[in-house]
Design a protein around this motif. Structure first.
Motif, PDB file in Angstrom:
ATOM      1  N   VAL A  59       4.893   2.597   6.567  1.00 23.45           N
ATOM      2  CA  VAL A  59       4.086   1.539   7.184  1.00 23.45           C
ATOM      3  C   VAL A  59       2.612   1.918   7.177  1.00 23.45           C
ATOM      4  N   THR A  60       2.311   3.181   7.511  1.00 24.57           N
ATOM      5  CA  THR A  60       0.919   3.640   7.564  1.00 24.57           C
ATOM      6  C   THR A  60       0.259   3.591   6.195  1.00 24.57           C
ATOM      7  N   HIS A  63      -0.359   0.101   5.001  1.00 25.70           N
ATOM      8  CA  HIS A  63      -1.486  -0.488   5.743  1.00 25.70           C
ATOM      9  C   HIS A  63      -2.828   0.026   5.235  1.00 25.70           C
ATOM     10  N   LEU A  64      -2.887   1.314   4.883  1.00 25.04           N
ATOM     11  CA  LEU A  64      -4.176   1.920   4.534  1.00 25.04           C
ATOM     12  C   LEU A  64      -4.583   1.725   3.081  1.00 25.04           C
ATOM     13  N   ARG A  66      -5.147  -0.277  -0.049  1.00 22.46           N
ATOM     14  CA  ARG A  66      -5.297  -1.695  -0.435  1.00 22.46           C
ATOM     15  C   ARG A  66      -4.563  -2.030  -1.728  1.00 22.46           C
ATOM     16  N   HIS A  69      -1.399  -3.785  -0.990  1.00 20.24           N
ATOM     17  CA  HIS A  69      -1.462  -5.044  -0.253  1.00 20.24           C
ATOM     18  C   HIS A  69      -1.020  -6.204  -1.138  1.00 20.24           C
ATOM     19  N   PHE A  74       4.354  -5.654   1.310  1.00 17.95           N
ATOM     20  CA  PHE A  74       4.273  -6.302   2.615  1.00 17.95           C
ATOM     21  C   PHE A  74       5.661  -6.402   3.228  1.00 17.95           C
ATOM     22  N   GLY A  77       7.011  -3.036   4.230  1.00 20.84           N
ATOM     23  CA  GLY A  77       6.463  -2.614   5.506  1.00 20.84           C
ATOM     24  C   GLY A  77       7.157  -3.295   6.677  1.00 20.84           C
ATOM     25  N   TYR A 324      -7.531   6.067   8.125  1.00 26.84           N
ATOM     26  CA  TYR A 324      -8.050   4.796   8.645  1.00 26.84           C
ATOM     27  C   TYR A 324      -8.652   4.030   7.471  1.00 26.84           C
ATOM     28  N   PRO A 325      -8.652   2.706   7.547  1.00 27.37           N
ATOM     29  CA  PRO A 325      -9.011   1.852   6.420  1.00 27.37           C
ATOM     30  C   PRO A 325     -10.330   2.155   5.761  1.00 27.37           C
TER      31      PRO A 325
END
Length: 328
Positions: A59-60, A63-64, A66, A69, A74, A77, A324-325
């Motif tokens: 999941v992490t 999310h981080l 791109r 994505h 999706f 996740g 973090y993003p």
């Protein structure tokens, strides 16, 4: 051995005051295994930590990074989040009971456990069906894929999976716990599953079992049929691909999904696509361990962490050392 307390008809609810109402249940679980329970505790604890660590990692990273994505990841996740909640409903209580002589669970907590367990379980079934459609759209309609699986549609499909899952669960849990429980309270299982609980009711349960069985058929077979039809079109399309590499790549994107589908639906069908009167405690405990412990391992270990894109994203995040993003 099942208690011989006489059952009453549904029409005799007014006389239930003559019986003592059950306020808690006893989860027998693996209590008949003696000292082996300590070994089981160590094994299940390790598996639970792996499930948590693997799913949270997936999941992490999704999310981080791109580059992940996209609809396929999706839904991966969302499935990881659902699997994490799914195991959290069952495994902590089971681990506690393996170390405890007091294996009670209150009536309301038993109902809550059943509701959330089946809510997430049916949600997972629906998600696997949606993921089959995602693979169908990607392989059979690559040019239309961005339109067919745009983000708005993905969000709606994920929400629909959860809504359907918990609607099924609410109906099933209500049918079980609106029955009177006034005699035996020992559940010959390690969690509040439908079959061992409904057998403790002190009234006729045929109609309830029939409705629950019909719901199980719909909840399992509809998405499974949808997956089979999707893969029928996928195989037909892949066979038309001229290059061997192209065929291998297309098949590889579906292999992990099929692995999860076969194990998940195979185990669930063997338990829930039959009347509750056919409940076999020892056999069903073994099968349910498979889909409550082993199947959740498949998502992070087989479905995601062995995926090259996910592996590359994990290495990228670790190399940068920032979770973090903005680092991406």
């Amino acid at each position: 051995m099942k208690d011989c307390t006489p059952k009453v008809n549904l029409g005799d609810r007014v006389n239930q005051a003559n019986f003592s109402s059950v306020t808690e249940f006893v989860l027998l679980g693996f209590s008949n295994l003696g000292e082996i329970q300590l070994i089981l505790f160590a094994v299940f604890l390790c598996l639970y930590l792996i499930i948590l660590g693997g799913n949270l990692t997936v999941v992490t990273v999704i999310h981080l990074d791109r580059s992940l994505h996209v609809p396929m990841y999706f839904f991966l996740g969302i499935l990881s989040i659902s699997e994490t909640c799914y195991t959290f409903v069952i495994l902590p209580k089971m681990l506690l009971n393996l170390l405890s002589l007091l294996r009670t669970i209150s009536f309301i907590n038993c109902a809550i456990q059943m509701f959330f367990f089946f809510g997430f379980a049916v949600t997972n079934c629906m998600l696997l069906g949606v993921m089959g459609y995602d693979r169908y759209a990607a392989i059979c309609h690559p040019l239309r894929y961005p339109i067919l699986m745009r983000w708005q549609v993905c969000g709606q499909l994920a929400a629909a999976c959860a809504a359907i899952g918990f609607l099924f669960s609410l109906t099933g849990s209500f049918l079980v716990f609106e029955l009177p429980f006034c005699g035996p309270n020992k559940i010959n299982h390690y969690f509040c599953d439908i079959s061992p609980v409904i057998q403790l009711a002190c009234t006729e349960t045929y109609i309830h079992e029939l409705v629950i069985f019909a719901g199980g058929v719909v909840g399992l077979m509809v998405p499974l049929t949808f997956i089979c039809v999707s893969y029928g079109f996928i195989v037909h399309t892949i066979l038309k691909i001229p290059s061997t590499d192209g065929k291998r790549k297309a098949f590889s994107t579906c292999a992990s999904h099929l692995t999860v589908v076969i194990v998940h639906y195979g185990c669930a069908s063997s338990v829930y696509l039959r009347p509750s009167t056919k409940f076999s405690s020892n056999k069903d405990r073994l099968v349910t361990v498979t889909y409550t412990v082993v199947t959740p391992l498949l998502n992070p270990m087989v479905y995601s962490l062995r995926n090259k894109d996910v592996q590359m994203a994990i290495r990228k995040v670790i190399a940068r050392g920032r979770f973090y993003p903005k680092a991406l």
